[in-house]
Design a protein around this motif. Structure first.
Motif, short mmCIF file in Angstrom:
data_model
loop_
_atom_site.label_atom_id
_atom_site.label_comp_id
_atom_site.label_asym_id
_atom_site.label_seq_id
_atom_site.Cartn_x
_atom_site.Cartn_y
_atom_site.Cartn_z
N ILE A 1 0.85 -1.20 0.00
CA ILE A 1 0.00 0.00 0.00
C ILE A 1 0.88 1.24 0.00
O ILE A 1 1.71 1.42 0.89
CB ILE A 1 -0.93 -0.01 1.22
N ARG A 2 0.71 2.07 -1.00
CA ARG A 2 1.48 3.31 -1.11
C ARG A 2 0.63 4.54 -0.82
O ARG A 2 1.12 5.67 -0.94
CB ARG A 2 2.10 3.41 -2.51
N VAL A 3 -0.61 4.36 -0.48
CA VAL A 3 -1.50 5.47 -0.13
C VAL A 3 -1.36 5.75 1.36
O VAL A 3 -1.75 4.92 2.20
CB VAL A 3 -2.97 5.14 -0.49
N GLU A 4 -0.78 6.88 1.70
CA GLU A 4 -0.44 7.17 3.09
C GLU A 4 -1.68 7.19 3.99
O GLU A 4 -1.62 6.80 5.15
CB GLU A 4 0.28 8.51 3.16
N LEU A 5 -2.81 7.61 3.44
CA LEU A 5 -4.03 7.70 4.23
C LEU A 5 -4.47 6.34 4.74
O LEU A 5 -5.17 6.25 5.76
CB LEU A 5 -5.15 8.33 3.38
N CYS A 6 -4.06 5.27 4.06
CA CYS A 6 -4.52 3.92 4.42
C CYS A 6 -3.43 3.08 5.08
O CYS A 6 -3.52 1.85 5.10
CB CYS A 6 -5.04 3.21 3.16
N TRP A 7 -2.40 3.71 5.58
CA TRP A 7 -1.39 2.98 6.32
C TRP A 7 -1.88 2.71 7.76
O TRP A 7 -2.60 3.50 8.35
CB TRP A 7 -0.09 3.78 6.39
N GLY B 1 -12.73 0.51 -9.92
CA GLY B 1 -12.13 0.47 -11.24
C GLY B 1 -10.84 1.21 -11.42
O GLY B 1 -10.33 1.28 -12.55
N HIS B 2 -10.27 1.78 -10.37
CA HIS B 2 -8.99 2.46 -10.50
C HIS B 2 -7.88 1.44 -10.80
O HIS B 2 -7.78 0.41 -10.15
CB HIS B 2 -8.63 3.23 -9.22
N GLU B 3 -7.04 1.78 -11.79
CA GLU B 3 -5.99 0.86 -12.21
C GLU B 3 -4.68 1.05 -11.43
O GLU B 3 -3.87 0.14 -11.36
CB GLU B 3 -5.72 1.03 -13.70
N ILE B 4 -4.48 2.23 -10.88
CA ILE B 4 -3.25 2.52 -10.15
C ILE B 4 -3.60 3.16 -8.82
O ILE B 4 -4.67 3.76 -8.65
CB ILE B 4 -2.30 3.45 -10.95
N GLN B 5 -2.69 3.02 -7.86
CA GLN B 5 -2.94 3.57 -6.54
C GLN B 5 -2.97 5.10 -6.53
O GLN B 5 -3.61 5.70 -5.66
CB GLN B 5 -1.88 3.07 -5.55
N GLY B 6 -2.28 5.71 -7.47
CA GLY B 6 -2.29 7.17 -7.52
C GLY B 6 -3.68 7.72 -7.74
O GLY B 6 -4.07 8.73 -7.14
N LEU C 1 -15.56 5.44 9.07
CA LEU C 1 -15.49 6.01 7.72
C LEU C 1 -14.10 5.83 7.12
O LEU C 1 -13.97 5.45 5.95
CB LEU C 1 -15.86 7.50 7.76
N HIS C 2 -13.08 6.11 7.90
CA HIS C 2 -11.70 6.01 7.41
C HIS C 2 -11.42 4.58 6.90
O HIS C 2 -10.93 4.39 5.78
CB HIS C 2 -10.75 6.39 8.53
N PHE C 3 -11.74 3.59 7.73
CA PHE C 3 -11.49 2.21 7.35
C PHE C 3 -12.34 1.81 6.15
O PHE C 3 -11.88 1.10 5.24
CB PHE C 3 -11.78 1.29 8.53
N PHE C 4 -13.60 2.25 6.13
CA PHE C 4 -14.51 1.90 5.03
C PHE C 4 -14.00 2.42 3.70
O PHE C 4 -13.97 1.68 2.69
CB PHE C 4 -15.91 2.45 5.33
N LEU C 5 -13.58 3.67 3.66
CA LEU C 5 -13.10 4.25 2.40
C LEU C 5 -11.86 3.53 1.90
O LEU C 5 -11.71 3.25 0.70
CB LEU C 5 -12.82 5.74 2.58
N CYS C 6 -10.95 3.22 2.81
CA CYS C 6 -9.74 2.51 2.39
C CYS C 6 -10.07 1.11 1.91
O CYS C 6 -9.44 0.60 0.96
CB CYS C 6 -8.74 2.46 3.54
#
Length: 538
Positions: A28-34, A48-53, A74-79
């Protein structure tokens, strides 16, 4: 602190007794979901997103809602939707269960409705598994209070459900994004700019009566400035030809100064003719039926025209005043003649029109054009203190100091000038007479320069007052029962002082010479008169 999600049993598909890898996972490279209990994900995600960016960019738009704290899950759900759990032994990503989605939606949808937003279609709860079972694995979330009881994945033989706990997401202490403003209910949070944008007709710092008074006040002085500066410009055109032209250096920059004020007053006229809403307001991209006060370059055509006329020609007027004081300095202190100053006119024009163009282009490129609540005109720095400092206050202060310094040095040179000898030759007397006329013009220019310095100093002082106090006016005060408000009369004084110089530019040409110049023009343009018939005696 890093948490590890325990996965004791994973569904394993076997072919001929050997495990087959069905999915490729990545860190996981999305800091919000660390730190949410799992550290690998797989793309494409559940939307449908193809890349983490792309997932990271979309998640950032939910930051205000996460900060609001409508749901601890909410935080966990979105991630779990945008950066779902991944295992190489399962073909599909492991996202949230429907119960988790419905719990979050029940708490956060009313908040979105309050800000005028619908529930995102990508988060439709019906498309998530009803429960975590053998057929569809999902995460049930941490729960709203304390540590959640279930986030488990089921084993392949269903002997015992494997239940793992994920640490709960504590409710943030942050408040609504716009609640730091005194009148926060008159703002809308814009995801595109991540800023709070005031509504078009909102009374944030000024009331409707203040805005009406400012519009009347501005219309009167803009009209007087237009008429007076137009007379000066036309007089320059009428009386600019020939060797005896009045507007020669060092006073020629006055004509361009008057032209700048004339076109700036046209900008105020466009604002008055088009109307406040047509100039200052733009549709909300998130809700097109709602109008917002223009900011961050999101402007309409009327706003762009008003900005170009006000900012470009207003800045050009300040630069041409510096050119005027430079010409005054060359004539008063260095005793340069008209012809010698004229030789540098190309440099004067380059500075007079080039510097304002560079500043205007910089504002447009950085998208710093915004609308003013009080006047409804488009300028720069009306809603952003940093832009006010960089593009308005600092340049105006610099031009004021530079011009005032040249004026001061010129006056000192005039006062220290030695008196002429009592007896001089005829040629020297002619030169002295010519120099005396130039000196008379120079003294008049010095007086005009002082008259310009006073209102410009008032404008700069009012800009500093706004820059220094704006946050105190807009933000909730830390002192109980104390909320500072801006002084309307200081803003009205600024409008008057910014236009009165255009009026005084017309005063410069009010003289008998102007009447004679216009009379000659009318005589040339008048009806043809037949020459008198000469009578010859018989």
């Amino acid at each position: 602190m890093c948490y590890v999600l325990l996965l004791p049993l994973i569904v394993v598909l076997t072919v001929n007794g050997e495990a087959t890898t069905l999915r490729t996972c990545e860190p996981i490279r999305v800091e919000l979901c660390w730190g949410l209990g799992y550290n690998v994900t797989g793309m494409p995600n559940l939307v449908g997103h193809e890349i983490q960016g792309d997932a990271d960019f979309t998640l950032q738009t939910f930051s205000p809602l996460i900060q609001y704290g409508c749901s601890a899950q909410l935080h966990f759900f979105l991630c779990s939707v945008y950066v779902p759990m991944c295992t190489e032994k399962v073909a599909s990503p492991i996202g949230p269960c429907r119960g988790l989605c419905e719990s979050v939606r029940a708490r956060c949808y009313p908040v979105l409705q309050g800000f005028g937003f619908p529930w995102p279609a990508a988060l439709n709860c019906s498309k998530f598994p009803l429960e975590n079972n053998h057929e569809h694995m999902c995460m049930e979330g941490p729960g709203e209070v304390g540590v959640g009881p279930r986030t488990g994945l089921v084993s392949s033989d269903a002997a015992t459900p494997a239940i793992s706990r994920i640490p709960s997401v504590s409710r943030p202490s942050s408040v609504a994004p716009c609640s730091r403003y005194v009148r926060h209910n008159r703002y809308v949070y814009v995801n595109r700019t991540r800023r709070c944008n005031p509504l078009c007709d909102a009374d944030v710092l000024f009331e409707n009566s203040d805005k009406y008074l400012a519009e009347v006040w501005l219309s009167v002085w803009a009209g007087l400035c237009f008429i007076s500066s137009l007379v000066a410009v036309l007089t320059f055109l009428v009386d600019s030809g020939g060797g005896q032209a009045r507007f020669r250096y060092p006073e020629r920059p006055l004509a361009f100064l008057a032209l700048c004020y004339n076109l700036a007053s046209v900008g105020w006229g466009v604002r008055a003719a088009a109307g406040r809403t047509a100039v200052a307001c733009s549709p909300d991209t998130q809700n097109p039926s709602r109008l917002l006060l223009s900011q961050d370059g999101h402007i309409n055509a009327n706003c762009a025209v008003v900005f170009l006329l006000l900012y470009y020609f207003g800045t050009a007027a300040a630069v041409w005043w510096v050119v005027l004081t430079m010409s005054w300095f060359l004539a008063a202190a260095l005793r340069w003649t008209h012809e010698r100053i004229q030789q540098h006119s190309s440099l004067f024009h380059l500075a007079g029109w080039g510097l304002p163009a560079a500043q205007t282009i910089a504002v447009l490129v950085l998208q710093d054009v915004d609308a003013d609540e009080l006047t409804g005109a488009c300028y720069v720095g009306n809603q952003d203190s940093k832009s006010l400092l960089v593009f308005v206050l600092a340049p105006q202060f610099l031009y004021l100091v530079l011009g005032a310094s040249l004026l001061l040095v010129g006056f000192l040179a005039l006062f220290r000038r030695r008196p002429r000898p009592a007896k001089v030759s005829t040629s020297a007397a002619r030169r002295d007479a010519k120099a005396g006329k130039l000196e008379m013009v120079t003294v008049r220019l010095g007086v005009f320069g002082v008259l310009y310095t006073v209102p410009t100093t008032c404008v700069v002082a009012s800009l500093f007052y706004e820059y220094w106090s704006r946050d105190e006016w807009l933000m909730v005060s830390s002192v109980p029962r104390y909320q500072p408000r801006p002084s309307l009369w200081i803003f009205l004084l600024r409008l008057f002082m910014s236009l009165v110089v255009g009026v005084t530019a017309g005063v410069w040409v009010w003289s008998p010479k102007t009447l004679r110049a216009w009379r000659r023009l009318f005589n040339r343009l008048g009806p043809y008169k037949q020459p008198p018939v000469k009578c010859h005696p018989i």
